[in-house]
Design an enzyme around this catalytic site. Structure first.
Site, PDB file in Angstrom:
ATOM      1  N   LYS A 129       0.826  -1.204   0.000  1.00 53.22           N
ATOM      2  CA  LYS A 129       0.000   0.000   0.000  1.00 53.22           C
ATOM      3  C   LYS A 129       0.863   1.258   0.000  1.00 53.22           C
ATOM      4  O   LYS A 129       0.553   2.241  -0.670  1.00 53.22           O
ATOM      5  CB  LYS A 129      -0.963  -0.032   1.181  1.00 53.22           C
ATOM      6  N   LYS A 164      -8.208   1.316   5.853  1.00 54.69           N
ATOM      7  CA  LYS A 164      -7.732  -0.060   5.741  1.00 54.69           C
ATOM      8  C   LYS A 164      -6.374  -0.206   6.417  1.00 54.69           C
ATOM      9  O   LYS A 164      -5.596   0.753   6.514  1.00 54.69           O
ATOM     10  CB  LYS A 164      -7.638  -0.485   4.270  1.00 54.69           C
ATOM     11  N   ARG A 214      -6.886  -5.428 -11.614  1.00 55.34           N
ATOM     12  CA  ARG A 214      -5.525  -5.929 -11.416  1.00 55.34           C
ATOM     13  C   ARG A 214      -4.816  -5.938 -12.765  1.00 55.34           C
ATOM     14  O   ARG A 214      -5.275  -6.545 -13.733  1.00 55.34           O
ATOM     15  CB  ARG A 214      -5.565  -7.338 -10.821  1.00 55.34           C
ATOM     16  N   ARG A 229     -12.160  -6.596 -11.018  1.00 58.75           N
ATOM     17  CA  ARG A 229     -12.823  -7.363  -9.971  1.00 58.75           C
ATOM     18  C   ARG A 229     -14.002  -6.534  -9.469  1.00 58.75           C
ATOM     19  O   ARG A 229     -13.822  -5.557  -8.754  1.00 58.75           O
ATOM     20  CB  ARG A 229     -11.820  -7.690  -8.872  1.00 58.75           C
ATOM     21  N   ARG A 237     -15.813  -3.721  -1.769  1.00 57.65           N
ATOM     22  CA  ARG A 237     -14.550  -4.391  -2.064  1.00 57.65           C
ATOM     23  C   ARG A 237     -14.705  -5.272  -3.298  1.00 57.65           C
ATOM     24  O   ARG A 237     -15.596  -6.102  -3.361  1.00 57.65           O
ATOM     25  CB  ARG A 237     -14.100  -5.249  -0.878  1.00 57.65           C
ATOM     26  N   ASP A 277      -3.043  -2.441  -8.705  1.00 53.96           N
ATOM     27  CA  ASP A 277      -4.485  -2.360  -8.503  1.00 53.96           C
ATOM     28  C   ASP A 277      -4.933  -0.960  -8.876  1.00 53.96           C
ATOM     29  O   ASP A 277      -4.419   0.029  -8.323  1.00 53.96           O
ATOM     30  CB  ASP A 277      -4.858  -2.667  -7.054  1.00 53.96           C
ATOM     31  N   GLU A 285      -2.816   0.185  -5.050  1.00 54.31           N
ATOM     32  CA  GLU A 285      -1.773  -0.659  -4.457  1.00 54.31           C
ATOM     33  C   GLU A 285      -0.838  -1.136  -5.554  1.00 54.31           C
ATOM     34  O   GLU A 285      -1.221  -1.241  -6.724  1.00 54.31           O
ATOM     35  CB  GLU A 285      -2.367  -1.893  -3.757  1.00 54.31           C
ATOM     36  N   ASN A 287       1.251  -4.527  -5.787  1.00 52.54           N
ATOM     37  CA  ASN A 287       1.436  -5.812  -5.115  1.00 52.54           C
ATOM     38  C   ASN A 287       2.714  -6.483  -5.593  1.00 52.54           C
ATOM     39  O   ASN A 287       2.894  -6.717  -6.786  1.00 52.54           O
ATOM     40  CB  ASN A 287       0.247  -6.729  -5.408  1.00 52.54           C
TER      41      ASN A 287
END
Length: 323
Positions: A129, A164, A214, A229, A237, A277, A285, A287
């Site tokens: 993050k 978060k 993603r 997503r 979410r 993301d 984010e 990842n």
């Protein structure tokens, strides 16, 4: 390409518990085995250090494209990690003390010549993050703090926010706080552990209704399709672990602009497999620990992303031999 079959180790969560239908690590193992590699299995607890050399309780591993029996493991044997050519670090977050200790141990193997994917230094430096915050022009307004006054002021300024933890995954611990601020105090207390733990607040992006996409980069190059997503009804979410639907889509011009901003640093750090993301126009984010969504994109687009990764790994090893 490689002069002999590769010896590929993997550090992962228990293989018996993975989701056969969508697990990205399994796709990587299939791709390696298809190229003639010998596979070796480890869990985080199998790693150990003796007299300055990294070892593990290694098990021979075979993988199968069979939902009833997707793996076979040999007996555990204590062996030096330097016997391997490459280790895939695929342990899922949280990035806690146990995870970080495992990464440090893999660093010893790296210094003995093993290629670790992703590199241990990057795994230690790049909180998923916080890493994105090195590119503020790519991110929605964001605050990282453990102080209630600062978090409340951020909410007052933006009205609609997401709170978060910094070390979660799969959408766990993510809260959407509406402009009325209902339960804001309790959420802050819980996430910050009474002001002792830094958390992230971001302006809510309504584009999440169209999906949290993603985008995968293999050795710095983007796969031309992302996986949007899309949250289930009543959810904010999009994570598949939180019930979201995965819909592959082509990258947009904005996606490619975002990618171009982060590519130089991703290459500089030697990151071979990365997941951005993106919600709307913004990266939320980056990842680096155990990016997923390979299987969903492959299934919908006919790509072979894990195969691309294994080809990139073989190129990286060949470059080392020539160097």
């Amino acid at each position: 390409m490689s002069q002999r079959p590769l010896k590929v180790g993997v550090v992962m969560d228990p293989i018996a518990d993975l989701s056969y239908k969508k697990d990205t690590s399994l796709a990587m193992l299939w791709a390696a085995q298809d190229r003639g590699a010998s596979l070796y299995y480890m869990e985080q607890e199998d790693l150990f250090l003796r007299d300055g050399r990294a070892h593990a309780q290694l098990r021979d591993l075979e993988v199968f494209r069979d939902p009833e029996r997707w793996f076979s493991l040999g007996e555990a044997e204590a062996r030096p990690l330097a016997e391997l050519d490459v280790i895939l670090m695929r342990k899922d977050p949280p990035v806690d003390g146990h995870f970080l200790n495992a990464v440090h141990l893999l660093g010893f193997a790296e210094r003995e010549g093993v290629l670790v994917v992703n590199p241990t230094r990057a795994l230690l430096e790049c909180n998923e993050k916080l890493f994105a915050q090195q590119f503020p022009e790519c991110c929605a307004p964001t605050l990282v703090s453990c102080r209630e006054t600062e978090l409340r002021a951020f909410h007052a300024e933006h009205g609609d926010v997401i709170l978060k933890p910094l070390d979660g995954m799969g959408g766990s611990g993510v809260f959407h706080v509406l402009p009325d601020g209902r339960n804001l105090g309790a959420i802050i207390e819980t996430l910050t552990e009474q002001g002792r733990r830094q958390i992230m607040a971001q302006r809510y992006l309504p584009e999440i209704k169209e999906g949290d996409t993603r985008i995968l980069l293999v050795d710095g190059e983007p796969v031309p399709y992302g996986l949007a997503r899309v949250p289930m009804a009543g959810e904010t979410r999009g994570n598949l672990a939180a019930g979201g639907r995965g819909i592959s889509r082509e990258l947009t011009d904005r996606d490619r602009w975002l990618i171009a901003r982060v590519q130089p640093m991703i290459r500089e750090k030697g990151l071979m497999f990365v997941g951005l993301d993106v919600i709307g126009d913004y990266i939320t984010e980056i990842n680096v620990t155990s990016p997923t969504c390979v299987r969903e994109i492959d299934d919908q687009r006919g790509t072979d992303i894990a195969g691309q990764l294994m080809d990139a790994i073989e190129r990286r090893l060949a470059e080392r031999r020539r160097g």
